[in-house]
Design an enzyme around this catalytic site. Sequence first.
Site, PDB file in Angstrom:
ATOM      1  N   ARG A 155       1.866  -2.166   6.075  1.00  0.00           N
ATOM      2  CA  ARG A 155       0.468  -2.120   5.664  1.00  0.00           C
ATOM      3  C   ARG A 155       0.056  -0.657   5.547  1.00  0.00           C
ATOM      4  O   ARG A 155       0.359   0.161   6.424  1.00  0.00           O
ATOM      5  CB  ARG A 155      -0.442  -2.848   6.664  1.00  0.00           C
ATOM      6  CG  ARG A 155      -0.285  -4.360   6.682  1.00  0.00           C
ATOM      7  CD  ARG A 155      -0.734  -4.990   5.376  1.00  0.00           C
ATOM      8  NE  ARG A 155      -0.616  -6.446   5.375  1.00  0.00           N
ATOM      9  CZ  ARG A 155       0.451  -7.112   4.959  1.00  0.00           C
ATOM     10  NH1 ARG A 155       1.521  -6.448   4.533  1.00  0.00           N
ATOM     11  NH2 ARG A 155       0.463  -8.430   4.975  1.00  0.00           N
ATOM     12  N   GLU A 168      -5.416  -2.178  -3.752  1.00  0.00           N
ATOM     13  CA  GLU A 168      -4.407  -2.730  -4.645  1.00  0.00           C
ATOM     14  C   GLU A 168      -5.072  -3.622  -5.675  1.00  0.00           C
ATOM     15  O   GLU A 168      -5.943  -4.422  -5.322  1.00  0.00           O
ATOM     16  CB  GLU A 168      -3.369  -3.521  -3.854  1.00  0.00           C
ATOM     17  CG  GLU A 168      -2.575  -2.651  -2.871  1.00  0.00           C
ATOM     18  CD  GLU A 168      -1.466  -3.414  -2.152  1.00  0.00           C
ATOM     19  OE1 GLU A 168      -1.213  -4.596  -2.507  1.00  0.00           O
ATOM     20  OE2 GLU A 168      -0.852  -2.840  -1.239  1.00  0.00           O
ATOM     21  N   HIS A 199       3.775  -2.964  -4.480  1.00  0.00           N
ATOM     22  CA  HIS A 199       3.772  -4.017  -3.460  1.00  0.00           C
ATOM     23  C   HIS A 199       4.685  -5.176  -3.855  1.00  0.00           C
ATOM     24  O   HIS A 199       4.255  -6.318  -4.032  1.00  0.00           O
ATOM     25  CB  HIS A 199       2.360  -4.530  -3.181  1.00  0.00           C
ATOM     26  CG  HIS A 199       2.229  -5.116  -1.804  1.00  0.00           C
ATOM     27  ND1 HIS A 199       1.030  -5.246  -1.144  1.00  0.00           N
ATOM     28  CD2 HIS A 199       3.167  -5.628  -0.950  1.00  0.00           C
ATOM     29  CE1 HIS A 199       1.225  -5.798   0.040  1.00  0.00           C
ATOM     30  NE2 HIS A 199       2.522  -6.028   0.178  1.00  0.00           N
TER      31      HIS A 199
END
Length: 334
Positions: free
Chosen positions: A253, A282, A301
């Site tokens: 994270r 994001e 990601h």
Amino acid sequence: MTSPAAAPVPGTAGAAAARCAVLDDYQGVALSLADWSPLAGAVDVRALRTPLRSEDEVVEAVGDCEIVVAMRERTPFPASLLARLPRLRLLVTSGMRNASIDLAAAARHGVTVCGTASNGEPPVELTWALILGLARNVVTESTAMRAGGPWQSTVGADLHGRTLGLLGLGRIGSKVARVGLAFGMDVVAWSPHLTAERAAEVGVRAAAGKEELLESSDFVSVHLVLGDRTRGLLGAPELRRMRPTAYLVNTARAAIVDQSALLRALRENWIAGAGLDVYEQEPLPADAALRTLPNVLALPHLGYVTRRNYEGYFREAVEDIAAYLAGEPVRKLG
């Protein structure tokens, strides 16, 4: 998109079909990687491919839905948003943990939250893609090959005989550790509750403290769960403890690392570089500095984005929806 015709889910005959939205289907594969036909006649399913960037956009896109399928933490569901979705009755998330869903608020609003299984191997594999990409300057050399550039312009960093420091030795961190051992690395780990006995079970040693790990490691990889104790765990003082030849990899994270401090560390070469797959915002804005810094290997990601994971997510999402409509929800969260 509406699912193809088939027998309705038991207990829903004669009722109007429930509306279901599958969020953040970036690759456009949600409806093809699972068999949604068991829900036909009972549920009208549509997939949304573009990110919803505000609560207003979420409400406009799914305000008519009784069911929403969320992909990991791409779209948060805080209390303020749940209050604006009075029709919502079932929220399915991929994975069995989603910190971006306010489970208490969901319960207050009568929303059942269910999850799915998630495999730990994909983020492990991506972690090593980043480590290897950084160590051997894969992007630089591949780009030069494609562009007719210089034949060899970099000197790679070795893994064998170097130290891999792992912040976190849980389900994912322990698998990363075993790969490091296979490469012949000295693997050391630290987390707030890690014991020497647990580290020995994995075949690694426990660092005396976070500071020792940072000072001694050639590669530092983050595998902690984000929480009050880990948010901002690596700030400027911690990053300054790392070697100027060391690399930081984060597939966990973003908020575990202070992003302002990380930018400064990369710009001022406190560390050799970073491999990143997670960001505080994001999708990462197009003008974000992390997209262009020469010592950053950045991915969008992709840690959990594999066919096996996606097939499991959407197959079990269908199961969750069918079970809920039958009055027997499974894999409930909260």
